[in-house]
Design a protein around this motif. Structure first.
Motif, PDB file in Angstrom:
ATOM      1  N   MET A 145       0.847  -1.177   0.000  1.00 48.70           N
ATOM      2  CA  MET A 145       0.000   0.000   0.000  1.00 48.70           C
ATOM      3  C   MET A 145       0.890   1.238   0.000  1.00 48.70           C
ATOM      4  O   MET A 145       1.929   1.262   0.639  1.00 48.70           O
ATOM      5  N   LYS A 146       0.409   2.247  -0.708  1.00 48.94           N
ATOM      6  CA  LYS A 146       1.163   3.492  -0.775  1.00 48.94           C
ATOM      7  C   LYS A 146       0.181   4.656  -0.713  1.00 48.94           C
ATOM      8  O   LYS A 146      -0.756   4.730  -1.518  1.00 48.94           O
ATOM      9  N   VAL A 147       0.385   5.560   0.253  1.00 46.71           N
ATOM     10  CA  VAL A 147      -0.482   6.736   0.340  1.00 46.71           C
ATOM     11  C   VAL A 147      -0.277   7.566  -0.910  1.00 46.71           C
ATOM     12  O   VAL A 147       0.848   7.905  -1.281  1.00 46.71           O
ATOM     13  N   ARG A 148      -1.381   7.897  -1.564  1.00 48.49           N
ATOM     14  CA  ARG A 148      -1.333   8.668  -2.823  1.00 48.49           C
ATOM     15  C   ARG A 148      -1.756  10.111  -2.616  1.00 48.49           C
ATOM     16  O   ARG A 148      -1.211  11.014  -3.207  1.00 48.49           O
ATOM     17  N   TYR A 149      -2.766  10.346  -1.768  1.00 48.21           N
ATOM     18  CA  TYR A 149      -3.247  11.708  -1.576  1.00 48.21           C
ATOM     19  C   TYR A 149      -4.035  11.842  -0.285  1.00 48.21           C
ATOM     20  O   TYR A 149      -4.499  10.865   0.279  1.00 48.21           O
ATOM     21  N   ALA A 150      -4.190  13.074   0.149  1.00 43.40           N
ATOM     22  CA  ALA A 150      -5.129  13.442   1.211  1.00 43.40           C
ATOM     23  C   ALA A 150      -6.142  14.366   0.560  1.00 43.40           C
ATOM     24  O   ALA A 150      -5.778  15.248  -0.221  1.00 43.40           O
ATOM     25  N   THR A 151      -7.421  14.150   0.852  1.00 38.46           N
ATOM     26  CA  THR A 151      -8.475  14.984   0.281  1.00 38.46           C
ATOM     27  C   THR A 151      -8.963  15.963   1.329  1.00 38.46           C
ATOM     28  O   THR A 151      -9.311  15.576   2.437  1.00 38.46           O
ATOM     29  N   LEU A 152      -8.979  17.229   0.952  1.00 37.20           N
ATOM     30  CA  LEU A 152      -9.459  18.290   1.826  1.00 37.20           C
ATOM     31  C   LEU A 152     -10.651  18.959   1.172  1.00 37.20           C
ATOM     32  O   LEU A 152     -10.612  19.304  -0.012  1.00 37.20           O
ATOM     33  N   VAL A 207      -9.693   5.631   1.211  1.00 38.72           N
ATOM     34  CA  VAL A 207     -10.073   5.156  -0.113  1.00 38.72           C
ATOM     35  C   VAL A 207      -8.928   4.323  -0.678  1.00 38.72           C
ATOM     36  O   VAL A 207      -7.781   4.767  -0.695  1.00 38.72           O
ATOM     37  N   PHE A 208      -9.244   3.115  -1.128  1.00 32.06           N
ATOM     38  CA  PHE A 208      -8.259   2.244  -1.763  1.00 32.06           C
ATOM     39  C   PHE A 208      -8.537   2.231  -3.254  1.00 32.06           C
ATOM     40  O   PHE A 208      -9.686   2.073  -3.674  1.00 32.06           O
ATOM     41  N   GLY A 253       0.144  13.503  -2.882  1.00 37.19           N
ATOM     42  CA  GLY A 253      -0.299  14.850  -3.188  1.00 37.19           C
ATOM     43  C   GLY A 253      -1.526  15.203  -2.366  1.00 37.19           C
ATOM     44  O   GLY A 253      -1.922  14.475  -1.459  1.00 37.19           O
ATOM     45  N   ILE A 254      -2.125  16.318  -2.719  1.00 29.73           N
ATOM     46  CA  ILE A 254      -3.332  16.790  -2.046  1.00 29.73           C
ATOM     47  C   ILE A 254      -4.420  16.977  -3.092  1.00 29.73           C
ATOM     48  O   ILE A 254      -4.176  17.530  -4.166  1.00 29.73           O
ATOM     49  N   SER A 281     -10.607  12.561   3.279  1.00 25.00           N
ATOM     50  CA  SER A 281     -10.145  11.187   3.083  1.00 25.00           C
ATOM     51  C   SER A 281      -8.644  11.126   2.825  1.00 25.00           C
ATOM     52  O   SER A 281      -8.002  12.136   2.538  1.00 25.00           O
ATOM     53  N   ILE A 282      -8.149   9.910   2.932  1.00 22.88           N
ATOM     54  CA  ILE A 282      -6.776   9.585   2.538  1.00 22.88           C
ATOM     55  C   ILE A 282      -6.911   8.550   1.433  1.00 22.88           C
ATOM     56  O   ILE A 282      -7.658   7.569   1.580  1.00 22.88           O
TER      57      ILE A 282
END
Length: 119
Positions: A1-8, A110-111, A49-50, A64-65
């Motif tokens: 798994m790799k974090v791709r973004y944070a949603t604001l 979110v995956f 990213g964001i 979300s992440i």
């Protein structure tokens, strides 16, 4: 798994884009105008990213992440087995497959399995 973004979720897209680009040196990767709002994807150093969303339906704040996975079915079976709150089963989207869980704080995780990685 790799974090791709944070949603604001933001109140004002232009103010938010100005802050992240002019103050924090992010770059605009993509922008989308939707019938009910706007989305701007921002990139900086590294892989994550964001994602900024301006939409009157959502409350302002962390939404979300997003995490990239190689095998979304395996991830979801594992999480279901651990009793995780599954908010959305695996669903086809424009870039591949997506599913969503909710962490103990109410934050969406979110995956996404991208098409180019799909079997």
């Amino acid at each position: 798994m790799k974090v791709r973004y944070a949603t604001l979720i933001v109140n004002n897209m232009q103010d938010s884009v100005d802050f992240y680009t002019k103050i924090l040196n992010f770059e605009i990767e993509e922008e989308f105008n939707l019938p009910s709002g706007k989305i701007t994807l921002l990139k900086c150093e590294g892989d994550a990213g964001i994602e900024l969303i301006e939409n009157p339906v959502f409350e302002t704040g962390m939404y979300s992440i997003g995490i990239d996975v190689d095998d979304i079915e395996e991830v979801m079976v594992n999480l279901k087995g651990k009793g995780v709150n599954i908010a959305m089963d695996i669903t086809p989207i424009s870039v591949g497959l997506m599913s969503r869980i909710i962490d103990p704080n109410g934050i969406n995780i979110v995956f996404i399995e991208h098409e180019n990685k799909m079997k």
